[in-house]
Design an enzyme around this catalytic site. Structure first.
Site, short mmCIF file in Angstrom:
data_model
loop_
_atom_site.label_atom_id
_atom_site.label_comp_id
_atom_site.label_asym_id
_atom_site.label_seq_id
_atom_site.Cartn_x
_atom_site.Cartn_y
_atom_site.Cartn_z
N HIS A 1 1.10 -1.35 -0.31
CA HIS A 1 -0.14 -0.10 -0.19
C HIS A 1 0.89 1.24 -0.21
CE1 HIS A 1 -2.92 2.89 1.43
NE2 HIS A 1 -3.92 2.33 1.55
N GLN B 1 -5.20 -5.48 7.37
CA GLN B 1 -5.95 -6.42 6.38
C GLN B 1 -6.62 -7.87 6.75
OE1 GLN B 1 -8.15 -5.78 4.01
NE2 GLN B 1 -7.71 -3.63 3.38
N CYS C 1 -4.28 2.33 -4.21
CA CYS C 1 -3.65 2.91 -3.00
C CYS C 1 -2.11 2.00 -3.06
CB CYS C 1 -3.77 3.47 -1.88
SG CYS C 1 -5.07 5.11 -0.90
N LYS D 1 -11.45 -0.75 9.64
CA LYS D 1 -11.22 -1.94 8.45
C LYS D 1 -11.80 -3.06 10.35
CE LYS D 1 -7.33 -0.07 6.00
NZ LYS D 1 -8.59 0.17 4.80
N ASP E 1 2.60 -4.64 8.46
CA ASP E 1 1.06 -3.46 8.25
C ASP E 1 0.81 -4.61 8.25
OD1 ASP E 1 -1.17 -2.82 6.86
OD2 ASP E 1 -0.46 -1.93 4.70
#
Length: 407
Positions: A125, A205, A365, A228, A202
């Site tokens: 991202h 998700q 992104c 999220k 990261d």
């Protein structure tokens, strides 16, 4: 869709009634932001209403109660991700983007120097690319980019081969926001640590759909955003190993992050307060805690099975469309990206919206990944707790309408 695929795709549960924002709507954009269950909405309303007060400042009873609730939210996050050092390893930030920038400008500026290297992957991202480019421009570090496998996973062997004595940080996505592919974090962590490098992950998700255990993963920093994870916007988490946080200088200055202030000298609070300048997003932290309670009440493993089944059913349905191109591995974590020949993803998204189906269309992104895939953009369907088999059917019906319109 075949009968076998439909049987595999049968939802594990139906939680639509918990989400007031999706009545009559096939919402397939959870990778961008998740809808909120009533339990989270109620927690936010209480926090802004009868429970509201500031934290860490007032001596009156409601302020003390809110401070206790705010710090309990920190402890709730620590429990959710199994932070080995407990709540003192949890820094509240505005979101994963701010968390990565915090690490870059605090740990990075203090520990990296010109000529040293940061290793990313092709599927990152922008929030896990641009902060490191800013660091490159600021202090002269160099950036390497690991390739992907043919089916859209981080090529672990190739990434490990790129780790060298000048590599000081590896920064990767746990789950790709475009392809749904899952990184082998533990193996990458071991390879990074073998040369003394640190690993940032990261987890935006991953947090809504994978069981997290910081000690088992082996990362040094882990970041994610509440919105999220069925929580509110404007609040996120930076987890860092306690010894790293303790050694990092402040990133922003102001109230709450200090011990003493004079015009001659300021001393700073210990982590995590050192990194939380100003009045925090109190209600956001409480909303995040409520979201974690909701998710764990269902069970992460059940959520993962639910979303993987729906994603598999969607892939099966999309394969029936001539020339439609699917991206990413078959075992994607609740995310399915695709492109149709001669139809721009924005047109796909607009026509689906007319049928009450919401998807994401664009570069997500992740423009370097789009360049790698050879497309300007993709359409993306991403599943959440509230999706059911009917949403897959509505997606397929909407795409049939797209093919009729465009021929």
């Amino acid at each position: 869709m075949t009968a076998a695929a439909r049987a595999v795709a049968s939802p594990v549960f139906d939680r639509r009634a918990d989400f007031p924002g999706i009545a009559g709507w096939a919402y397939l954009d959870s990778a961008a932001t998740a809808q909120k269950p009533q339990a989270v909405i109620d927690a936010i309303a209480r926090a802004y209403g009868p429970d509201y007060a500031t934290v860490h400042r007032g001596v009156y009873a409601r302020s003390a109660a809110m401070t206790e609730a705010y710090e309990a939210a920190r402890a709730r996050v620590a429990s959710f991700i199994r932070a080995p050092g407990g709540p003192d390893e949890i820094v509240f930030v505005r979101g994963a983007t701010e968390a990565i920038n915090l690490v870059a400008q605090s740990w990075g500026d203090a520990n990296l120097k010109a000529g040293e290297r940061i290793l990313l992957s092709r599927l990152e991202h922008h929030s896990n690319i641009v902060p490191w480019q800013l660091m490159r421009d600021r202090i002269g570090v160099e950036i390497d980019v690991a390739p992907l496998t043919e089916d859209g996973r981080i090529d672990t062997d190739a990434l490990i081969a790129m780790i060298g004595p000048r590599t000081k940080l590896v920064s990767i996505a746990h789950v790709s926001n475009v392809l749904g592919s899952i990184a082998d974090v533990r193996t990458i962590a071991e390879a990074a640590h073998a040369v003394g490098a640190k690993l940032l992950v990261d987890g935006c998700q991953a947090a809504p759909r994978l069981a997290l255990d910081m000690a088992a993963l082996g990362a040094d920093f882990y970041v994610f955003s509440a919105h999220k994870l069925y929580g509110p916007t404007g609040i996120g988490v930076l987890w860092g190993r306690r010894e790293l946080l303790d050694a990092m200088p402040p990133w922003q200055g102001g109230g709450a992050m200090i011990e003493t202030v004079s015009f001659e000298r300021t001393t700073y609070a210990p982590a995590p307060q050192r990194f939380e300048a100003g009045t925090p997003h109190i209600v956001g932290a409480l909303g995040l805690a409520a979201a974690i309670d909701y998710v764990e009440g269902i069970g992460i493993d059940a959520i993962a099975a639910h979303e993987e089944a729906l994603a598999a059913a969607a892939r099966d349905a999309l394969r029936s469309f001539n020339s439609l191109r699917l991206f990413g591995p078959d075992e994607s974590a609740g995310i399915v990206s695709f492109a149709m020949p001669h139809v721009h993803p924005h047109d796909i998204g607009t026509i689906l919206d007319e049928s009450g189906v919401a998807i994401r269309a664009g570069h997500h992104c992740a423009q370097p990944l789009m360049a790698h895939l050879g497309v300007p953009a993709t359409a993306r369907a991403s599943f959440g707790i509230y999706n059911v088999m009917e949403d897959v059917d509505r997606l397929a019906d909407g795409l049939r309408r797209v093919t009729r319109i465009f021929g």
